[in-house]
Design a protein around this motif. Sequence first.
Motif, PDB file in Angstrom:
ATOM      1  N   TYR A   4      12.977 -20.677  62.814  1.00 41.41           N
ATOM      2  CA  TYR A   4      11.726 -20.255  63.436  1.00 41.41           C
ATOM      3  C   TYR A   4      10.524 -20.984  62.855  1.00 41.41           C
ATOM      4  N   TYR A   5      10.590 -21.311  61.599  1.00 42.43           N
ATOM      5  CA  TYR A   5       9.479 -22.037  60.980  1.00 42.43           C
ATOM      6  C   TYR A   5       9.354 -23.428  61.601  1.00 42.43           C
ATOM      7  N   LYS A   6      10.476 -24.055  61.822  1.00 43.00           N
ATOM      8  CA  LYS A   6      10.468 -25.387  62.436  1.00 43.00           C
ATOM      9  C   LYS A   6      10.023 -25.311  63.898  1.00 43.00           C
ATOM     10  N   ILE A   7      10.470 -24.291  64.593  1.00 45.43           N
ATOM     11  CA  ILE A   7      10.090 -24.115  66.004  1.00 45.43           C
ATOM     12  C   ILE A   7       8.578 -24.012  66.132  1.00 45.43           C
ATOM     13  N   LEU A   8       7.950 -23.224  65.253  1.00 48.93           N
ATOM     14  CA  LEU A   8       6.501 -23.056  65.315  1.00 48.93           C
ATOM     15  C   LEU A   8       5.747 -24.164  64.586  1.00 48.93           C
ATOM     16  N   GLY A   9       6.468 -24.941  63.793  1.00 46.28           N
ATOM     17  CA  GLY A   9       5.827 -26.031  63.070  1.00 46.28           C
ATOM     18  C   GLY A   9       4.956 -25.565  61.920  1.00 46.28           C
ATOM     19  N   VAL A  10       5.402 -24.517  61.244  1.00 51.41           N
ATOM     20  CA  VAL A  10       4.653 -23.993  60.095  1.00 51.41           C
ATOM     21  C   VAL A  10       5.553 -24.004  58.861  1.00 51.41           C
ATOM     22  N   TYR A  50       7.782 -16.377  67.179  1.00 49.32           N
ATOM     23  CA  TYR A  50       6.524 -15.663  66.911  1.00 49.32           C
ATOM     24  C   TYR A  50       6.783 -14.171  66.721  1.00 49.32           C
ATOM     25  N   TYR A  51       7.619 -13.599  67.556  1.00 51.88           N
ATOM     26  CA  TYR A  51       7.920 -12.167  67.464  1.00 51.88           C
ATOM     27  C   TYR A  51       8.471 -11.815  66.084  1.00 51.88           C
ATOM     28  N   VAL A  52       9.392 -12.627  65.585  1.00 55.37           N
ATOM     29  CA  VAL A  52      10.022 -12.337  64.292  1.00 55.37           C
ATOM     30  C   VAL A  52       9.065 -12.611  63.134  1.00 55.37           C
ATOM     31  N   LEU A  53       8.402 -13.774  63.159  1.00 55.96           N
ATOM     32  CA  LEU A  53       7.574 -14.149  62.018  1.00 55.96           C
ATOM     33  C   LEU A  53       6.253 -13.391  61.940  1.00 55.96           C
ATOM     34  N   SER A  54       5.815 -12.824  63.041  1.00 55.04           N
ATOM     35  CA  SER A  54       4.556 -12.076  63.013  1.00 55.04           C
ATOM     36  C   SER A  54       4.759 -10.622  62.603  1.00 55.04           C
ATOM     37  N   ASP A  56       6.110  -8.112  59.870  1.00 55.44           N
ATOM     38  CA  ASP A  56       6.410  -8.165  58.434  1.00 55.44           C
ATOM     39  C   ASP A  56       7.860  -7.793  58.113  1.00 55.44           C
ATOM     40  N   GLU A  57       8.354  -6.721  58.710  1.00 54.23           N
ATOM     41  CA  GLU A  57       9.720  -6.267  58.416  1.00 54.23           C
ATOM     42  C   GLU A  57      10.756  -7.252  58.945  1.00 54.23           C
ATOM     43  N   LEU A  58      10.562  -7.724  60.176  1.00 58.36           N
ATOM     44  CA  LEU A  58      11.512  -8.680  60.748  1.00 58.36           C
ATOM     45  C   LEU A  58      11.490 -10.003  59.981  1.00 58.36           C
ATOM     46  N   ARG A  59      10.300 -10.410  59.572  1.00 58.91           N
ATOM     47  CA  ARG A  59      10.187 -11.662  58.820  1.00 58.91           C
ATOM     48  C   ARG A  59      10.891 -11.551  57.472  1.00 58.91           C
ATOM     49  N   LYS A  60      10.762 -10.390  56.840  1.00 52.18           N
ATOM     50  CA  LYS A  60      11.420 -10.168  55.555  1.00 52.18           C
ATOM     51  C   LYS A  60      12.940 -10.288  55.700  1.00 52.18           C
ATOM     52  N   GLU A  61      13.494  -9.659  56.723  1.00 51.84           N
ATOM     53  CA  GLU A  61      14.930  -9.740  56.978  1.00 51.84           C
ATOM     54  C   GLU A  61      15.351 -11.168  57.342  1.00 51.84           C
ATOM     55  N   TYR A  62      14.548 -11.806  58.172  1.00 54.29           N
ATOM     56  CA  TYR A  62      14.841 -13.186  58.566  1.00 54.29           C
ATOM     57  C   TYR A  62      14.834 -14.105  57.346  1.00 54.29           C
ATOM     58  N   ASN A  63      13.843 -13.934  56.468  1.00 54.01           N
ATOM     59  CA  ASN A  63      13.742 -14.786  55.290  1.00 54.01           C
ATOM     60  C   ASN A  63      14.947 -14.651  54.377  1.00 54.01           C
ATOM     61  N   LYS A  64      15.485 -13.433  54.247  1.00 49.27           N
ATOM     62  CA  LYS A  64      16.686 -13.245  53.423  1.00 49.27           C
ATOM     63  C   LYS A  64      17.820 -14.115  53.944  1.00 49.27           C
ATOM     64  N   LYS A  65      18.053 -14.060  55.237  1.00 50.89           N
ATOM     65  CA  LYS A  65      19.136 -14.839  55.836  1.00 50.89           C
ATOM     66  C   LYS A  65      18.815 -16.325  55.836  1.00 50.89           C
ATOM     67  N   TYR A  66      17.559 -16.652  56.141  1.00 50.16           N
ATOM     68  CA  TYR A  66      17.125 -18.048  56.244  1.00 50.16           C
ATOM     69  C   TYR A  66      17.268 -18.774  54.902  1.00 50.16           C
ATOM     70  N   PHE A  67      16.752 -18.173  53.837  1.00 46.68           N
ATOM     71  CA  PHE A  67      16.808 -18.825  52.534  1.00 46.68           C
ATOM     72  C   PHE A  67      18.217 -18.824  51.959  1.00 46.68           C
ATOM     73  N   ALA A  68      19.020 -17.820  52.295  1.00 41.62           N
ATOM     74  CA  ALA A  68      20.425 -17.833  51.875  1.00 41.62           C
ATOM     75  C   ALA A  68      21.164 -18.978  52.558  1.00 41.62           C
ATOM     76  N   GLN A  69      20.849 -19.208  53.819  1.00 44.17           N
ATOM     77  CA  GLN A  69      21.483 -20.304  54.551  1.00 44.17           C
ATOM     78  C   GLN A  69      21.066 -21.653  53.981  1.00 44.17           C
ATOM     79  N   ILE A  70      19.791 -21.798  53.633  1.00 39.11           N
ATOM     80  CA  ILE A  70      19.310 -23.052  53.046  1.00 39.11           C
ATOM     81  C   ILE A  70      19.979 -23.289  51.697  1.00 39.11           C
TER      82      ILE A  70
END
Length: 108
Positions: A4-10, A50-54, A56-70
């Motif tokens: 999602y970060y890449k999709i939004l370019g942030v 945008y829905y996920v990253l905007s 707070d709770e969804l972004r927190k969950e996404y970040n756990k999975k995202y950074f674990a994948q990285i």
Amino acid sequence: MKDYYKILGVKENATKEEIHEAFRRLALKYHPDINKNVSQSVFKDINEAYYVLSNDELRKEYNKKYFAQIKKKNKRETIIKYTDDSNIFYKDNRGNKFNDFLNEKNGL
């Protein structure tokens, strides 16, 4: 998993304002009513990101999975870097004795 970060370019540490600005810029550029040449799936991905990253709770969950994948991906790349050498079995830290032995065995 979509990046999602890449999709939004942030960046991963982007503020809500930066995410919102990126979303608005991309929404205007890729909206199906404005740009007929772009697939609707692109606009759906932008909305989903945008829905996920905007939120707070969804972004927190996404970040756990995202950074674990990285972390997992980086770990795999490190393993590949160390084992990608086709001559790995011909190298020896003890000098040329091992290579000389292999060359003799192989008739070289």
